[in-house]
Design a protein around this motif. Structure first.
Motif, PDB file in Angstrom:
ATOM      1  N   VAL A 255       0.813  -1.172  -0.097  1.00 37.36           N
ATOM      2  CA  VAL A 255      -0.195  -0.057   0.005  1.00 37.36           C
ATOM      3  C   VAL A 255       1.010   1.296   0.066  1.00 37.36           C
ATOM      4  O   VAL A 255       0.575   2.168  -0.647  1.00 37.36           O
ATOM      5  CB  VAL A 255      -0.814  -0.064   1.150  1.00 37.36           C
ATOM      6  N   TRP A 256       1.883   1.393   1.000  1.00 38.82           N
ATOM      7  CA  TRP A 256       2.956   2.466   0.876  1.00 38.82           C
ATOM      8  C   TRP A 256       3.391   2.672  -0.217  1.00 38.82           C
ATOM      9  O   TRP A 256       3.764   3.686  -0.916  1.00 38.82           O
ATOM     10  CB  TRP A 256       3.572   2.543   2.164  1.00 38.82           C
ATOM     11  N   LEU A 257       4.153   1.794  -0.976  1.00 39.09           N
ATOM     12  CA  LEU A 257       4.778   1.772  -2.306  1.00 39.09           C
ATOM     13  C   LEU A 257       4.027   2.224  -3.372  1.00 39.09           C
ATOM     14  O   LEU A 257       4.522   3.231  -3.882  1.00 39.09           O
ATOM     15  CB  LEU A 257       5.325   0.326  -2.717  1.00 39.09           C
ATOM     16  N   ARG A 258       2.662   1.729  -3.182  1.00 39.74           N
ATOM     17  CA  ARG A 258       1.778   1.981  -4.539  1.00 39.74           C
ATOM     18  C   ARG A 258       1.378   3.471  -4.284  1.00 39.74           C
ATOM     19  O   ARG A 258       1.436   4.339  -5.298  1.00 39.74           O
ATOM     20  CB  ARG A 258       0.476   1.176  -4.453  1.00 39.74           C
ATOM     21  N   SER A 259       1.010   3.791  -2.895  1.00 40.18           N
ATOM     22  CA  SER A 259       0.740   5.376  -2.821  1.00 40.18           C
ATOM     23  C   SER A 259       1.880   6.473  -3.080  1.00 40.18           C
ATOM     24  O   SER A 259       1.820   7.432  -3.798  1.00 40.18           O
ATOM     25  CB  SER A 259       0.071   5.371  -1.587  1.00 40.18           C
ATOM     26  N   THR A 260       3.131   5.987  -2.735  1.00 37.23           N
ATOM     27  CA  THR A 260       4.262   6.802  -3.240  1.00 37.23           C
ATOM     28  C   THR A 260       4.426   7.170  -4.192  1.00 37.23           C
ATOM     29  O   THR A 260       4.572   8.053  -4.911  1.00 37.23           O
ATOM     30  CB  THR A 260       5.460   6.392  -2.219  1.00 37.23           C
ATOM     31  N   VAL A 261       4.603   5.970  -5.018  1.00 35.87           N
ATOM     32  CA  VAL A 261       4.713   5.957  -6.628  1.00 35.87           C
ATOM     33  C   VAL A 261       3.710   6.905  -7.279  1.00 35.87           C
ATOM     34  O   VAL A 261       4.081   7.798  -8.266  1.00 35.87           O
ATOM     35  CB  VAL A 261       4.986   4.490  -7.276  1.00 35.87           C
ATOM     36  N   VAL A 262       2.461   6.411  -7.004  1.00 34.83           N
ATOM     37  CA  VAL A 262       1.345   7.374  -7.670  1.00 34.83           C
ATOM     38  C   VAL A 262       1.617   8.996  -7.434  1.00 34.83           C
ATOM     39  O   VAL A 262       1.311   9.527  -8.262  1.00 34.83           O
ATOM     40  CB  VAL A 262       0.108   6.829  -7.167  1.00 34.83           C
ATOM     41  N   CYS A 263       1.740   9.219  -5.940  1.00 33.70           N
ATOM     42  CA  CYS A 263       2.156  10.662  -5.909  1.00 33.70           C
ATOM     43  C   CYS A 263       3.395  11.158  -6.583  1.00 33.70           C
ATOM     44  O   CYS A 263       3.148  12.273  -7.150  1.00 33.70           O
ATOM     45  CB  CYS A 263       2.301  10.893  -4.084  1.00 33.70           C
ATOM     46  N   LEU A 264       4.392  10.478  -6.556  1.00 30.35           N
ATOM     47  CA  LEU A 264       5.585  11.155  -7.195  1.00 30.35           C
ATOM     48  C   LEU A 264       5.418  11.148  -8.755  1.00 30.35           C
ATOM     49  O   LEU A 264       5.708  12.117  -9.339  1.00 30.35           O
ATOM     50  CB  LEU A 264       6.753  10.331  -6.739  1.00 30.35           C
ATOM     51  N   CYS A 265       5.003  10.049  -9.257  1.00 36.04           N
ATOM     52  CA  CYS A 265       4.926   9.798 -10.881  1.00 36.04           C
ATOM     53  C   CYS A 265       3.917  10.877 -11.264  1.00 36.04           C
ATOM     54  O   CYS A 265       3.811  11.369 -12.475  1.00 36.04           O
ATOM     55  CB  CYS A 265       4.773   8.416 -11.131  1.00 36.04           C
ATOM     56  N   GLY A 266       2.795  11.053 -10.419  1.00 35.43           N
ATOM     57  CA  GLY A 266       1.546  11.838 -10.962  1.00 35.43           C
ATOM     58  C   GLY A 266       2.172  13.264 -10.821  1.00 35.43           C
ATOM     59  O   GLY A 266       1.699  13.963 -11.807  1.00 35.43           O
ATOM     60  N   ALA A 267       2.943  13.852  -9.828  1.00 35.93           N
ATOM     61  CA  ALA A 267       3.484  15.115  -9.827  1.00 35.93           C
ATOM     62  C   ALA A 267       4.405  15.292 -11.146  1.00 35.93           C
ATOM     63  O   ALA A 267       4.265  16.313 -11.794  1.00 35.93           O
ATOM     64  CB  ALA A 267       4.302  15.167  -8.647  1.00 35.93           C
ATOM     65  N   LEU A 268       5.168  14.173 -11.691  1.00 35.80           N
ATOM     66  CA  LEU A 268       6.067  14.316 -12.606  1.00 35.80           C
ATOM     67  C   LEU A 268       5.140  14.325 -14.057  1.00 35.80           C
ATOM     68  O   LEU A 268       5.372  15.001 -14.772  1.00 35.80           O
ATOM     69  CB  LEU A 268       7.175  13.108 -12.696  1.00 35.80           C
ATOM     70  N   GLY A 269       4.007  13.609 -14.182  1.00 32.40           N
ATOM     71  CA  GLY A 269       3.142  13.836 -14.988  1.00 32.40           C
ATOM     72  C   GLY A 269       2.600  15.001 -15.291  1.00 32.40           C
ATOM     73  O   GLY A 269       2.181  15.482 -16.527  1.00 32.40           O
ATOM     74  N   VAL A 270       2.278  15.704 -14.175  1.00 34.21           N
ATOM     75  CA  VAL A 270       1.471  17.170 -14.422  1.00 34.21           C
ATOM     76  C   VAL A 270       2.772  17.945 -14.976  1.00 34.21           C
ATOM     77  O   VAL A 270       2.432  18.852 -15.821  1.00 34.21           O
ATOM     78  CB  VAL A 270       1.342  17.467 -13.058  1.00 34.21           C
ATOM     79  N   VAL A 271       4.091  17.666 -14.654  1.00 30.95           N
ATOM     80  CA  VAL A 271       5.228  18.538 -15.438  1.00 30.95           C
ATOM     81  C   VAL A 271       5.245  18.293 -16.831  1.00 30.95           C
ATOM     82  O   VAL A 271       5.439  19.242 -17.580  1.00 30.95           O
ATOM     83  CB  VAL A 271       6.346  18.156 -14.678  1.00 30.95           C
ATOM     84  N   LEU A 272       4.883  16.825 -17.329  1.00 27.58           N
ATOM     85  CA  LEU A 272       4.817  16.530 -18.626  1.00 27.58           C
ATOM     86  C   LEU A 272       3.807  17.076 -19.427  1.00 27.58           C
ATOM     87  O   LEU A 272       3.793  17.379 -20.509  1.00 27.58           O
ATOM     88  CB  LEU A 272       4.928  14.992 -18.671  1.00 27.58           C
ATOM     89  N   ALA A 273       2.819  17.371 -18.624  1.00 26.53           N
ATOM     90  CA  ALA A 273       1.448  17.813 -19.460  1.00 26.53           C
ATOM     91  C   ALA A 273       1.559  19.445 -20.076  1.00 26.53           C
ATOM     92  O   ALA A 273       2.062  20.012 -19.252  1.00 26.53           O
ATOM     93  CB  ALA A 273       0.076  17.779 -18.637  1.00 26.53           C
ATOM     94  N   ASP A 274       0.837  19.494 -20.949  1.00 23.82           N
ATOM     95  CA  ASP A 274       0.699  20.883 -21.374  1.00 23.82           C
ATOM     96  C   ASP A 274      -0.029  21.737 -20.405  1.00 23.82           C
ATOM     97  O   ASP A 274      -0.739  21.404 -19.671  1.00 23.82           O
ATOM     98  CB  ASP A 274       0.185  21.108 -22.611  1.00 23.82           C
ATOM     99  N   ALA A 275       0.279  23.111 -20.426  1.00 22.01           N
ATOM    100  CA  ALA A 275      -0.190  23.914 -19.532  1.00 22.01           C
ATOM    101  C   ALA A 275      -1.883  23.791 -19.554  1.00 22.01           C
ATOM    102  O   ALA A 275      -2.645  23.920 -18.516  1.00 22.01           O
ATOM    103  CB  ALA A 275      -0.193  25.534 -19.751  1.00 22.01           C
ATOM    104  N   ALA A 276      -2.567  23.841 -20.865  1.00 23.96           N
ATOM    105  CA  ALA A 276      -4.113  23.650 -21.072  1.00 23.96           C
ATOM    106  C   ALA A 276      -4.595  22.187 -20.546  1.00 23.96           C
ATOM    107  O   ALA A 276      -5.737  21.985 -20.188  1.00 23.96           O
ATOM    108  CB  ALA A 276      -4.092  23.915 -22.478  1.00 23.96           C
ATOM    109  N   GLU A 277      -3.613  21.445 -20.569  1.00 30.70           N
ATOM    110  CA  GLU A 277      -4.241  19.987 -19.975  1.00 30.70           C
ATOM    111  C   GLU A 277      -3.832  19.518 -18.388  1.00 30.70           C
ATOM    112  O   GLU A 277      -4.368  18.533 -18.023  1.00 30.70           O
ATOM    113  CB  GLU A 277      -3.370  19.077 -20.871  1.00 30.70           C
ATOM    114  N   ILE A 278      -3.474  20.618 -17.730  1.00 21.89           N
ATOM    115  CA  ILE A 278      -2.720  20.382 -16.435  1.00 21.89           C
ATOM    116  C   ILE A 278      -4.401  20.253 -15.535  1.00 21.89           C
ATOM    117  O   ILE A 278      -4.545  19.307 -14.756  1.00 21.89           O
ATOM    118  CB  ILE A 278      -2.184  21.549 -15.758  1.00 21.89           C
ATOM    119  N   PRO A 279      -5.318  20.766 -15.673  1.00 23.90           N
ATOM    120  CA  PRO A 279      -6.658  20.860 -14.848  1.00 23.90           C
ATOM    121  C   PRO A 279      -7.175  19.352 -15.272  1.00 23.90           C
ATOM    122  O   PRO A 279      -7.567  18.658 -14.159  1.00 23.90           O
ATOM    123  CB  PRO A 279      -7.564  21.799 -15.531  1.00 23.90           C
TER     124      PRO A 279
END
Length: 776
Positions: free
Chosen positions: A10-34
């Motif tokens: 549970v902790w591994l999955r939650s940590t990876v989702v948070c970190l990779c999700g944050a990096l995914g937001v960085v990868l997204a275009d500004a219009a697609e962030i919301p």
């Protein structure tokens, strides 16, 4: 272990989702962030619910759909975010999630497998929707299923070794339990014999000898003896004030009364086991002064000494030579010295003829012994070194099995990943590497490291330090070679076969060390790859995000496995060992309690046929010590008890030793006994010895002048006979027939002949045919 793995997942999955999700937001275009945030927030909330469920379990019908929502929303986010970075992020989150599901749903493998299939399906669907003009990439799907298979296999391997450790620990614990139960039963038996010697045996012997004309002390003494025999020894708990106990030591009655001068520095608080042992020993020593010292005054002193106490009883009587006291005399060896040894203390007797006697008892709290009778520790007594060593051995066993299982699992992951995922990458991109032979040599080097370490592991040997550090240096060299012979823009991409597998080889080599050693290696590994990238120019934010996702999904996951292994080896293993020790201690206590209760009932039942009726009659005035028949019955019982005491002696001929104990009682009554032995002694079971000697004890107990006892050994039989010149009432074997209510051995025969007051009794035992060794 299952709970630990579930928390880890549970902790591994939650940590990876948070970190990779944050990096995914960085990868997204500004219009697609919301829109990206709207897809990631439900997945983050689902992880939060899963973390909450670790404290308060939630129903399966709620948790499984939430886990499914994590992979569905992540996989379908690829067309929303768009670009290659979205594929990397989704693959990383889904891949780590389905790995974690194999541990979160370890006890429900079907549920974990269903989530893995769902993750692979949505990952492929998201890839198709994000790139409808391109054919779907099958490599991520293959990677997902390989990860799932390896995760499940690793769990099965570690679980198998953990169960093996549990079985081995249980077998060892059972052996220790049997040994502790046997030791506790022996200690309780010694205490029972000492109590019997100090109470009923002494009382009946005095009655049989007709000591004194004032019997006013007898009824209360007989009632006290009955109370002592009915109490279950070995279950004293808590603490006692030894000073208060010593103030209540009986001084005796009539001619045997001893006036005590006491000098006690109290209070003397100690565990009840040692306290009662000293009190009972002092009581027996005072009785001995009244009987044998020839004086009617003694001095009793007691004082604190460090964390223990010292008690001393001295008199100015006639004294004696302690070395000359026969082993069959129980007052000193059993009631005084034996009692103290049983509780971890000591007792010494210093005396010389004409110089008086001094008996000293010592006990100290730092003496680490188990309290007699329960396997439990006496109050205030620390755990014995033996118990601590056993606990350490159990922890070492569990830790060794978990380490072996973890190393097997990591070795399996290393080899399977290298030859199923890395090898195709290496062969497919030979034209990319500069030069290609360096990458190939690095691949071979990794394989050699894995094979070398596996050879030690499969032979049950630890990897020698030189081999370990040479192999670790080789793995780090492989990381450097692969990083600097690969184009920087391809780092952590499909062409970088080494980035994901190098960490597994290092983890296999460092599994028995703390996780910080492995973290240092991963830091060096990532640092080498980052150096190779930055030497060619600063990467863009998107490129850094992709590399960060790759580092989290590969090295971060490997680091989490290292943390888990450290927790299992240094947290779970000691906790499991402690829990097993506590459970085993409870089982041992329960078993000892049951066996002691059963032994006590059996011992008391054996006394109810003859001894208890005598004590009851004497205690309530129904039987008179002036009656000759009563004295004869008391003499018979005294002889039986002395024979019982002799059973615990370590001698080469137990039968003759027990027979001599019966003879000594008769000699106390003034009987002249001649003893003759013919043949070579052999082994006779204790139950048979009881049946052989009981008729002899009865005849000797009822004889008042002369008796002849003969023991004849033959290769297949033994016969014990007694001839009495004046056996009272000629009832030599009538009482023997009901000896303690036991059933006579089928191979024991008793013959009896009477002529007036003369009685001849012979008891014989023929060795059963099943015995393979002759008696003589």
């Amino acid at each position: 272990m299952v709970l630990t793995l579930e928390r880890y997942g549970v902790w591994l999955r939650s940590t990876v989702v948070c970190l990779c999700g944050a990096l995914g937001v960085v990868l997204a275009d500004a219009a697609e962030i919301p829109l990206t945030m709207s897809l990631l927030v439900p997945a983050l909330l689902a992880c939060g619910v899963r973390l909450y469920a670790l404290r308060r379990p939630l129903p399966f019908a709620l948790l499984w759909p939430l886990d499914a929502a994590v992979v569905v929303l992540t996989g379908l986010s690829q067309p929303v975010i768009g670009g290659d970075g979205a594929d990397v992020m989704a693959e990383a989150i889904v891949g780590i999630s389905i790995i974690a599901f194999q541990y979160e749903w370890a006890t429900r493998p079907v549920a974990g497998a269903a989530l893995a299939v769902l993750g692979a399906a949505v990952c492929a669907l998201g890839d198709i929707l994000s790139s409808p003009t391109h054919s779907p990439d099958l490599i991520p799907l293959v990677r997902i299923f390989v990860q799932v298979g390896l995760s499940r296999a690793a769990y099965i391997v570690v679980r198998a070794r953990a169960r093996s450790a549990d079985r081995s620990a249980a077998a060892r614990a059972a052996s220790r339990r049997e040994a502790e139960v046997a030791a506790a039963r022996r200690a309780t038996e010694r205490e029972y014999l000492a109590t019997l010697h100090d109470t009923a045996s002494a009382t009946l012997l005095m009655v049989s000898q007709g000591d004194g004309r004032d019997w006013s002390w007898l009824p209360p003494r007989a009632r006290q003896d009955l109370e002592a025999l009915s109490a279950v020894p070995g279950f004293e708990t808590g603490s006692v004030d030894l000073a208060a106990l010593l103030g209540c030591v009986p001084e005796g009655e009539g001619q045997a009364r001893v006036r005590l001068k006491t000098h006690i520095d109290g209070p003397l608080v100690m565990p009840s086991g040692p306290g009662l042992a000293i009190f009972n020993g002092v009581q027996e020593a005072v009785t001995n002064v009244g009987r044998h010292a020839g004086v009617r005054e003694a001095e009793l002193r007691a004082w604190m000494e460090g964390d223990g106490a010292v008690v001393e009883l001295s008199d100015a009587g006639r004294g004696f030579d302690p070395e000359s006291v026969p082993a069959r005399r129980r007052g000193i060896s059993g009631s005084i010295i034996g009692r103290m040894h049983a509780v971890g203390g000591s007792a010494t007797v210093n005396s010389q003829p004409g110089t008086g006697t001094c008996v000293q008892w010592r006990w100290h709290a730092h003496t680490r012994v188990s309290q007699k009778g329960g396997g439990a520790q006496a109050a205030g007594v620390p755990r014995s070194p033996g118990a601590q060593a056993q606990h350490t051995a159990v922890v070492r066993l569990i830790r060794g099995q978990l380490l072996y299982g973890a190393q097997l699992a990591v070795l399996l992951i290393s080899l399977v990943w290298q030859f199923t995922m890395s090898l195709p990458q290496l062969t497919a991109y030979q034209g990319v590497y500069r030069p290609a032979w360096a990458q190939t040599a690095a691949f071979v080097c990794l394989a050699v490291v894995a094979v070398t370490g596996g050879a030690y592991l499969l032979r049950g040997r630890r990897i020698p330090p030189r081999v370990r550090w040479w192999s670790l240096g080789s793995v780090l060299t492989v990381s450097a070679v692969c990083a600097f012979t690969l184009p920087p823009e391809r780092s952590t991409g499909a062409e970088d076969w080494a980035f994901a597998v190098v960490g597994w080889h290092a983890l296999f080599l460092l599994a028995d060390l703390r996780v910080r050693a492995f973290a240092a290696f991963l830091g060096a590994h990532i640092g080498l790859n980052a150096t190779a990238v930055f030497l060619s120019g600063a990467p863009t934010a998107a490129e850094l995000a992709v590399m960060g996702i790759a580092a989290i999904s590969n090295c971060g996951f490997q680091l989490s496995v290292g943390v888990l292994m450290t927790h299992l080896l240094h947290g779970t293993a000691p906790a499991a060992g402690t829990a097993a020790a506590r459970e085993e201690e409870l089982r041992t206590r329960e078993r000892i309690h049951e066996d002691m209760q059963r032994d006590h009932k059996e011992r008391y039942r054996a006394l109810t046929a003859t001894t208890v009726p005598l004590l009851v009659g004497l205690g309530h005035g129904v039987l008179s010590p002036h009656d000759e028949e009563v004295r004869l019955r008391c003499g018979v019982e005294a002889a039986r008890m002395r024979r019982l005491f002799a059973e615990s002696d370590a001698v080469s001929d137990p039968l003759l030793n027990e027979l001599r104990a019966c003879v000594e009682v008769a000699e106390h009554h003034g009987v002249t006994v001649s003893l003759a032995v013919r043949g070579r002694p052999g082994e006779v079971p204790v139950e048979v010895r009881r049946d052989l000697l009981d008729p002899v004890a009865v005849v000797l107990g009822r004889t008042r002048s002369v008796a002849r006892v003969t023991v004849v050994w033959t290769p297949r039989a033994v016969r014990v006979s007694v001839v009495s010149e004046d056996c009272a009432d000629g009832r030599g074997t009538g009482e023997a027939a009901k000896a303690h209510g036991r059933a006579r051995d089928a191979n024991v025969t008793v013959a009896r002949t009477t002529h007036g007051r003369s009685v001849w009794v012979e008891a014989g035992w023929s060795r059963p045919a099943a015995w393979g060794v002759d008696l003589a």
